[in-house]
Design a protein around this motif. Structure first.
Motif, PDB file in Angstrom:
ATOM      1  N   THR A 105       0.834  -1.203   0.000  1.00 45.44           N
ATOM      2  CA  THR A 105       0.000   0.000   0.000  1.00 45.44           C
ATOM      3  C   THR A 105       0.863   1.244   0.000  1.00 45.44           C
ATOM      4  OG1 THR A 105      -1.670  -1.207   1.267  1.00 45.44           O
ATOM      5  CG2 THR A 105      -1.896   1.180   1.173  1.00 45.44           C
ATOM      6  N   GLN A 161      -8.014  -2.999   3.437  1.00 44.43           N
ATOM      7  CA  GLN A 161      -8.973  -1.942   3.766  1.00 44.43           C
ATOM      8  C   GLN A 161      -8.570  -1.240   5.062  1.00 44.43           C
ATOM      9  OE1 GLN A 161     -12.733  -4.072   4.170  1.00 44.43           O
ATOM     10  NE2 GLN A 161     -11.739  -5.745   3.140  1.00 44.43           N
ATOM     11  N   VAL A 165      -5.416   0.939   4.477  1.00 54.25           N
ATOM     12  CA  VAL A 165      -5.675   2.162   3.705  1.00 54.25           C
ATOM     13  C   VAL A 165      -6.124   3.297   4.610  1.00 54.25           C
ATOM     14  CG1 VAL A 165      -7.304   3.173   2.051  1.00 54.25           C
ATOM     15  CG2 VAL A 165      -6.085   1.101   1.477  1.00 54.25           C
ATOM     16  N   GLN A 213      -4.676   7.483   5.302  1.00 52.86           N
ATOM     17  CA  GLN A 213      -5.469   8.654   4.932  1.00 52.86           C
ATOM     18  C   GLN A 213      -4.930   9.913   5.596  1.00 52.86           C
ATOM     19  OE1 GLN A 213      -9.786   7.348   5.178  1.00 52.86           O
ATOM     20  NE2 GLN A 213      -9.932   9.160   3.902  1.00 52.86           N
ATOM     21  N   THR A 218     -12.917   6.041   4.443  1.00 54.13           N
ATOM     22  CA  THR A 218     -11.979   5.319   3.574  1.00 54.13           C
ATOM     23  C   THR A 218     -12.417   5.392   2.120  1.00 54.13           C
ATOM     24  OG1 THR A 218     -11.330   3.795   5.340  1.00 54.13           O
ATOM     25  CG2 THR A 218     -10.968   3.062   3.080  1.00 54.13           C
ATOM     26  N   ILE A 220     -10.367   6.882  -1.077  1.00 52.37           N
ATOM     27  CA  ILE A 220     -10.113   6.168  -2.331  1.00 52.37           C
ATOM     28  C   ILE A 220     -10.531   7.025  -3.527  1.00 52.37           C
ATOM     29  CG2 ILE A 220     -10.847   4.185  -3.723  1.00 52.37           C
ATOM     30  CD1 ILE A 220     -11.010   2.576  -1.105  1.00 52.37           C
ATOM     31  N   TRP A 221     -11.679   7.698  -3.417  1.00 57.10           N
ATOM     32  CA  TRP A 221     -12.138   8.577  -4.497  1.00 57.10           C
ATOM     33  C   TRP A 221     -11.142   9.716  -4.723  1.00 57.10           C
ATOM     34  CZ3 TRP A 221     -15.511   9.329  -8.401  1.00 57.10           C
ATOM     35  CH2 TRP A 221     -15.668  10.631  -8.866  1.00 57.10           C
ATOM     36  N   TRP A 264      -7.921   9.891  -3.988  1.00 54.30           N
ATOM     37  CA  TRP A 264      -6.678   9.397  -4.579  1.00 54.30           C
ATOM     38  C   TRP A 264      -6.870   9.061  -6.053  1.00 54.30           C
ATOM     39  CZ3 TRP A 264      -5.677   5.539   0.021  1.00 54.30           C
ATOM     40  CH2 TRP A 264      -5.248   6.269   1.130  1.00 54.30           C
ATOM     41  N   GLY A 265      -8.023   8.460  -6.375  1.00 56.86           N
ATOM     42  CA  GLY A 265      -8.292   8.143  -7.770  1.00 56.86           C
ATOM     43  C   GLY A 265      -8.373   9.388  -8.633  1.00 56.86           C
ATOM     44  N   LEU A 300      -6.823   0.754  -6.570  1.00 51.60           N
ATOM     45  CA  LEU A 300      -7.912   1.443  -5.876  1.00 51.60           C
ATOM     46  C   LEU A 300      -9.263   0.802  -6.183  1.00 51.60           C
ATOM     47  CD1 LEU A 300      -6.794   5.172  -6.380  1.00 51.60           C
ATOM     48  CD2 LEU A 300      -6.539   3.757  -4.329  1.00 51.60           C
ATOM     49  N   LEU A 316      -9.534  -2.272  -4.064  1.00 51.47           N
ATOM     50  CA  LEU A 316      -9.854  -1.929  -2.678  1.00 51.47           C
ATOM     51  C   LEU A 316     -11.355  -1.708  -2.507  1.00 51.47           C
ATOM     52  CD1 LEU A 316      -7.026   0.593  -1.704  1.00 51.47           C
ATOM     53  CD2 LEU A 316      -7.299  -1.749  -0.890  1.00 51.47           C
ATOM     54  N   THR A 317     -11.959  -1.027  -3.467  1.00 55.16           N
ATOM     55  CA  THR A 317     -13.397  -0.753  -3.394  1.00 55.16           C
ATOM     56  C   THR A 317     -14.196  -2.053  -3.423  1.00 55.16           C
ATOM     57  OG1 THR A 317     -13.006   1.339  -4.549  1.00 55.16           O
ATOM     58  CG2 THR A 317     -15.280   0.547  -4.435  1.00 55.16           C
TER      59      THR A 317
END
Length: 480
Positions: free
Chosen positions: A59, A214, A217, A221, A373, A377-378, A380-381, A420, A423-424
């Motif tokens: 990660t 998860q 991650v 953050q 979380t 993820i959003w 970072w994407g 990512l 992870l989702t």
């Protein structure tokens, strides 16, 4: 605590450049070390056993890719609002709105959770202290800190991060000393062979290792917070690249190194998901008052996270107001060059969380962290996708090249997006984390509905002058 404000210049957004090299370096460290490590690593160990070390390392590699992509964008154009502004520029206004407000909501949720945690931690010393009162005092103090000049925020984050760094280095140093010289019970029974002698590296199998991602991650953050500081950083052309390039070394020491020492001192099955591995480590290598020391460190981490959330949300709300996506009052800055109205509004919403968290079940923190979380993820994407679009524009000659480039950008960015996405999907396989996917449609509906409403309001305001002009045009006047 001294802050040099004499050399603070103002940005084009009216903010002060009051963060120096020392502040940025420690903000970068502090963003990668939080309550997720001090408390959440126990849950990660219970899932994956010693294999959690590899989960943190893998990660960390993708986190570094994201940070390098963000760093390239920051050197191309440092702006208030960071990746929310890049989303607007490279992906369109809808993505800018959703990313900006989504990140604002994410940090608001994290702030609520951290304030609640602070109330719990203070009860360790003062059991009769009402939890809501501690949370209220902490929120008022941190809001006041953020309303002062930005240098004061940087100084506070420097000391918050320093506490965390010293704690981790003390554990690593003490643990190595105990293992090498057979000091104490842990030193006499511990050894590197503990990493594979108790059921193997991955005692619960591959799926358990995947589910640990998860948890890990959430620990990372906040590392992207450095993007929010770019506009207010002195000498950012040299400071920010150095801070970002030091991330792998710090992840290697503070995450991977710490877990190797801990699970060498004790077999992995002696750790509990409900207990901080750090408390166990310190108490068994002979540190007096280990529980009290760690309680103080975790309290500092919670306060640091909440303060960072107020800082980030204040700048985001200011930028959203400047773009016409939030009330104009939030665009104003105080005499100290901070977005005071935006910070107060952000703190007020967190205050609602203090009351709400006082009556929710114990699983509320887990649910909140799961939703946060997904927000991370959003974000970072979005950073990675914006970087891909930016590179395409550079290749076409439509944008200037950055002075800080991500090597092998295309391959690494696509690999990160696949990570990512994975992870989702994994969120669906864990009952405690699945709530984030249930919340996703609600989250999306609120943000998309908010954008459409904002767009309609902007369109009405834009057409109002034209309608007024037509109403008084010469053709519309009937002379008598």
């Amino acid at each position: 605590m001294t802050v040099d404000s004499s050399s603070e210049g103002a940005t084009e957004d009216g903010l002060a450049q009051g963060l120096n090299k020392r502040h940025i370096r420690m903000i970068a460290i502090g963003g990668a070390i939080g309550v997720g490590l001090f408390l959440g690593s126990g849950k990660g160990i219970s899932y994956a056993g010693p294999a959690v070390i590899g989960v943190y390392a893998v990660t960390g590699v993708f986190i570094f890719i994201i940070m390098r992509a963000l760093g390239e964008l920051l050197m191309y154009r440092p702006v208030t609002g960071s990746f929310a502004e890049y989303a607007r520029e490279f992906l369109g206004p809808a993505y800018g709105f959703i990313t900006g407000w989504g990140y604002w909501i994410t940090w608001t949720i994290i702030g609520m959770a951290e304030l609640t945690a602070a109330g719990v931690f203070v009860k360790f010393w003062y059991p009769s202290m009402p939890q809501y009162l501690t949370a209220l005092i902490a929120l008022l103090a941190l809001t006041g800190l953020n309303l002062a000049k930005v240098g004061f925020f940087g100084e506070a984050e420097f000391w918050f991060a320093s506490i965390k760094v010293v704690t981790i280095l003390a554990l690593i140093g003490g643990g190595i000393f105990a293992l090498v010289f057979n000091v104490g019970k842990a030193g006499q029974t511990g050894g590197i062979e503990n990493l594979w002698n108790h059921g193997g590296i991955a005692p619960h199998g591959l799926l358990a290792v995947l589910l640990a991602f998860q948890i890990v991650v959430f620990s990372y953050q906040g590392v992207e917070l450095i993007g929010m500081t770019a506009a207010e950083t002195k000498d950012r052309e040299s400071v920010i690249p150095k801070a970002i390039n030091s991330v792998p070394c710090r992840i290697g020491i503070f995450y991977v190194g710490t877990l190797i020492v801990l699970m060498s001192l004790f077999p992995w099955d002696q750790f509990s998901a409900d207990e901080s591995p750090f408390v166990k480590g310190f108490s068994h290598i002979g540190l007096p008052a280990a529980a009290g020391v760690m309680n103080f460190v975790v309290l500092a981490s919670a306060l640091s996270a909440c303060s960072a959330g107020l800082y980030s949300n204040g700048r985001l709300l200011k930028k959203l107001a400047a773009d016409g996506l939030a009330p104009k009052v939030f665009e104003k800055t105080s005499r100290g060059h901070v977005p005071a109205a935006a910070i107060i509004a952000s703190g007020t919403l967190m205050l609602v969380g203090v009351a709400v968290n006082a009556i929710v079940p114990e699983k509320a923190f887990s649910y909140i962290s799961s939703v946060a979380t997904l927000g991370g993820i959003w974000s970072w994407g979005v950073i990675v996708v914006c970087h891909l679009v930016y590179r395409r524009r550079v290749e076409r000659g439509e944008a200037p090249a950055s002075t800080f480039r991500l090597p092998y950008a295309k391959a690494l960015c696509w690999a990160t997006l696949a990570f990512l996405a994975g992870l989702t999907i994994l969120l669906a396989f864990d009952e405690g984390q699945r709530i984030a996917l249930y919340a996703l449609p609600v989250w999306a509906a609120v943000l998309i509905g908010g954008y459409r409403m904002s767009s309609r309001n902007a369109a009405r305001k834009e057409h109002a002058p034209a309608r007024a002009e037509r109403a008084v045009s010469p053709e519309s006047i009937h002379w008598r």
